[in-house]
Scaffold this motif. Structure first.
Motif, PDB file in Angstrom:
ATOM      1  N   THR A  65      31.401  42.491  30.526  1.00  0.00           N
ATOM      2  CA  THR A  65      32.394  42.259  30.506  1.00  0.00           C
ATOM      3  C   THR A  65      33.581  40.652  30.277  1.00  0.00           C
ATOM      4  O   THR A  65      32.398  40.446  29.130  1.00  0.00           O
ATOM      5  CB  THR A  65      32.103  41.256  32.349  1.00  0.00           C
ATOM      6  OG1 THR A  65      32.108  39.951  32.209  1.00  0.00           O
ATOM      7  CG2 THR A  65      31.444  42.595  32.384  1.00  0.00           C
ATOM      8  N   ALA A  66      34.371  41.022  29.835  1.00  0.00           N
ATOM      9  CA  ALA A  66      35.447  39.292  29.559  1.00  0.00           C
ATOM     10  C   ALA A  66      36.458  39.030  30.664  1.00  0.00           C
ATOM     11  O   ALA A  66      36.784  40.144  32.148  1.00  0.00           O
ATOM     12  CB  ALA A  66      36.431  39.670  28.207  1.00  0.00           C
ATOM     13  N   SER A  67      36.822  37.629  31.085  1.00  0.00           N
ATOM     14  CA  SER A  67      38.147  37.700  32.076  1.00  0.00           C
ATOM     15  C   SER A  67      38.791  36.465  31.192  1.00  0.00           C
ATOM     16  O   SER A  67      38.586  36.468  29.861  1.00  0.00           O
ATOM     17  CB  SER A  67      37.218  36.538  33.009  1.00  0.00           C
ATOM     18  OG  SER A  67      36.985  35.204  32.553  1.00  0.00           O
ATOM     19  N   VAL A  68      40.199  36.425  32.277  1.00  0.00           N
ATOM     20  CA  VAL A  68      40.697  35.349  32.104  1.00  0.00           C
ATOM     21  C   VAL A  68      41.009  34.511  31.981  1.00  0.00           C
ATOM     22  O   VAL A  68      41.717  34.420  34.174  1.00  0.00           O
ATOM     23  CB  VAL A  68      42.363  35.988  31.649  1.00  0.00           C
ATOM     24  CG1 VAL A  68      44.156  35.252  31.519  1.00  0.00           C
ATOM     25  CG2 VAL A  68      42.647  37.291  30.144  1.00  0.00           C
ATOM     26  N   SER A  69      41.528  33.475  31.617  1.00  0.00           N
ATOM     27  CA  SER A  69      41.602  32.336  33.432  1.00  0.00           C
ATOM     28  C   SER A  69      43.008  31.751  33.150  1.00  0.00           C
ATOM     29  O   SER A  69      43.404  30.964  31.809  1.00  0.00           O
ATOM     30  CB  SER A  69      40.490  30.925  32.691  1.00  0.00           C
ATOM     31  OG  SER A  69      41.122  29.848  33.077  1.00  0.00           O
ATOM     32  N   ILE A  70      43.752  32.063  33.733  1.00  0.00           N
ATOM     33  CA  ILE A  70      44.804  31.296  34.327  1.00  0.00           C
ATOM     34  C   ILE A  70      45.080  29.470  35.100  1.00  0.00           C
ATOM     35  O   ILE A  70      44.801  29.954  35.645  1.00  0.00           O
ATOM     36  CB  ILE A  70      46.363  32.021  34.644  1.00  0.00           C
ATOM     37  CG1 ILE A  70      46.133  33.988  33.504  1.00  0.00           C
ATOM     38  CG2 ILE A  70      47.290  31.416  34.758  1.00  0.00           C
ATOM     39  CD1 ILE A  70      46.634  34.276  34.803  1.00  0.00           C
ATOM     40  N   GLY A  71      46.060  29.090  33.758  1.00  0.00           N
ATOM     41  CA  GLY A  71      46.602  27.556  33.769  1.00  0.00           C
ATOM     42  C   GLY A  71      48.130  28.020  35.364  1.00  0.00           C
ATOM     43  O   GLY A  71      49.153  28.152  34.047  1.00  0.00           O
ATOM     44  N   GLY A 117      40.552  46.314  35.557  1.00  0.00           N
ATOM     45  CA  GLY A 117      39.020  45.858  34.927  1.00  0.00           C
ATOM     46  C   GLY A 117      38.850  44.536  34.564  1.00  0.00           C
ATOM     47  O   GLY A 117      37.539  43.972  35.296  1.00  0.00           O
ATOM     48  N   ILE A 118      40.013  43.770  34.352  1.00  0.00           N
ATOM     49  CA  ILE A 118      39.538  42.233  33.416  1.00  0.00           C
ATOM     50  C   ILE A 118      39.884  41.407  34.330  1.00  0.00           C
ATOM     51  O   ILE A 118      40.571  41.980  35.381  1.00  0.00           O
ATOM     52  CB  ILE A 118      40.751  41.855  32.151  1.00  0.00           C
ATOM     53  CG1 ILE A 118      40.360  42.660  31.748  1.00  0.00           C
ATOM     54  CG2 ILE A 118      40.010  40.560  31.469  1.00  0.00           C
ATOM     55  CD1 ILE A 118      38.580  43.294  30.667  1.00  0.00           C
ATOM     56  N   SER A 119      38.560  40.671  35.233  1.00  0.00           N
ATOM     57  CA  SER A 119      38.303  39.540  36.291  1.00  0.00           C
ATOM     58  C   SER A 119      39.732  38.354  35.888  1.00  0.00           C
ATOM     59  O   SER A 119      40.283  38.580  34.361  1.00  0.00           O
ATOM     60  CB  SER A 119      37.153  38.791  36.539  1.00  0.00           C
ATOM     61  OG  SER A 119      37.306  37.709  37.084  1.00  0.00           O
ATOM     62  N   ILE A 120      40.936  38.141  36.570  1.00  0.00           N
ATOM     63  CA  ILE A 120      41.379  37.566  36.729  1.00  0.00           C
ATOM     64  C   ILE A 120      41.602  36.054  36.907  1.00  0.00           C
ATOM     65  O   ILE A 120      41.399  36.203  38.294  1.00  0.00           O
ATOM     66  CB  ILE A 120      43.075  37.648  35.886  1.00  0.00           C
ATOM     67  CG1 ILE A 120      43.407  38.285  35.514  1.00  0.00           C
ATOM     68  CG2 ILE A 120      43.976  36.891  36.166  1.00  0.00           C
ATOM     69  CD1 ILE A 120      45.068  39.495  36.172  1.00  0.00           C
TER      70      ILE A 120
END
Length: 390
Positions: A123-129, A147-150
């Motif tokens: 898996t991989a995710s994207v962190s947003i500020g 399917g990419i966790s945010i």
């Protein structure tokens, strides 16, 4: 003369190569070769011998550019690591999503970063500020996530926070040993103090440069021609050269050396280390997947280390531009005024004991509540944007 059959064949090869790069596994590749009537010799044509050397559930990823000859900075070769195919595909998708976020630039967007999962998670995710004024995350972005966790975090009071630093004596060289000036020590601009980075190379001209942070030349619109010096003990200094090229978005200044001094590959760490190359984007992702740490030597805080928190990051916290290709690592205590211009690095697992691979420059740190990391431009992005390498 135009050859339709040759053109059609070239397009098939290109399509096949594209599918490999986006996550085709080894068994599917072999079936495609057999079904299309291709010979295994095509692997050489496509440059995918490494791909065929992987297991059924792995694919090769280029993780570093490393000098085959430590004395020749232009002898770079690709370093390959076999990684799980599902993990590679997830990380690649997260990179694409992160780029889409940067291009979309919705109201309140302050930045984002890719956070690869562990290898066994696939898996991989994207962190947003986002700021408190942020609008809802665009539906198009959520749909593309596939399917990419945010994860979204509201960041308050980015501007107007008073920074408090404890005074520290800068790390200053006793004297120049020969003509070389190692990095990780204090350097001075006409207006401030920063950290000297390791030698940076332009392969097109085969020139070497001293480096430090561009923002260290504060108070001038364009630092081209400004001097960079090296303070020494006994209140003396060495003139390193003048700024030849300035890149304010990357926050890097390239200084053309004086004839009497030479940029060095060595970093003045507690146990001095030698730069042997640099990490790629997937090289950094690999470090996150394995929970590895980066190190740095700054003129004020000295040698520290910390975990990589995010890669291929976008930061829009300062100025009027968003900076891409950033690294997030360590904590806010790993950097202070005067450390800018240092590099983060990782031990070369296949080199000599003293060899390291540069991850990127250290240019700033968080100064607002809730987050704690150092950020700066990655070496791979600097190469892609401006051609330089370490």
């Amino acid at each position: 003369m135009y050859d339709e059959r040759s053109d059609r064949s070239d397009r098939r090869f290109t399509a096949l190569r594209d599918r490999i790069e986006t996550g085709m596994d080894r068994r599917e590749f072999l079936r495609t070769l057999a079904g299309g009537g291709y010979a295994l010799g095509l692997a050489h044509y496509l440059g995918v011998e490494d791909f065929l050397g992987a297991s059924d559930d792995e694919i090769p990823a280029v993780t570093a550019l490393v000098r085959s000859d430590p004395t020749d900075p232009f002898s770079l070769e690709e370093r390959v690591r076999y990684v799980p195919a599902d993990w590679y595909a997830a990380v690649e998708k997260a990179f694409e999503l992160n780029e889409l976020l940067a291009q979309y630039g919705f109201t309140g967007y302050l930045g984002s970063a890719v956070v690869p999962g562990a290898y066994d998670s696939g898996t991989a995710s994207v962190s947003i500020g986002v700021s408190s004024e942020a609008s809802t995350l665009p539906e198009a972005v959520r749909e593309f996530a596939d399917g990419i966790s945010i994860s979204t975090e509201t960041i308050l009071e980015v501007e107007g926070v008073d920074e408090e630093f404890e005074f520290a004596e800068p790390r200053v060289l006793e004297s120049l040993s020969g003509r070389q000036a190692p990095s990780g020590v204090a350097c001075e601009t006409p207006s401030s103090l920063a950290t000297l980075g390791p030698a940076m190379y332009d392969p097109e001209t085969e020139r070497s440069f001293f480096t430090t942070a561009e923002h260290a030349f504060e108070g001038v619109t364009d630092p081209i021609g400004e001097t960079l010096s090296l303070p020494l003990r006994a209140d003396t200094q060495a003139d390193l050269g003048v700024v030849d090229r300035a890149h304010p978005v990357a926050d890097v200044a390239a200084v053309s050396p004086n004839p009497s001094v030479v940029p060095s590959n060595w970093i003045d760490a507690p146990e001095p280390v030698r730069v042997r190359g640099q990490l790629t984007r997937f090289g950094l992702a690999d470090l996150v997947a394995r929970g590895e740490q980066l190190e740095k030597v700054g003129a004020l805080t000295g040698h520290t280390s910390g975990r990589v928190q995010g890669v291929d990051a976008v930061t829009c916290f300062t100025d009027d531009v968003c900076r891409r290709g950033q690294i997030r690592w360590g904590g806010e205590m790993d950097l202070t005024d005067g450390d800018s211009g240092s590099v983060s690095y990782y031990p070369d697992p296949e080199g000599e004991d003293e060899d390291v691979l540069v991850a990127g420059f250290n240019n700033a740190r968080t100064w607002w509540p809730g987050q704690s990391y150092v950020w700066g431009v990655s070496a791979y992005h600097l190469t892609a944007a401006h051609g330089y390498h370490f």
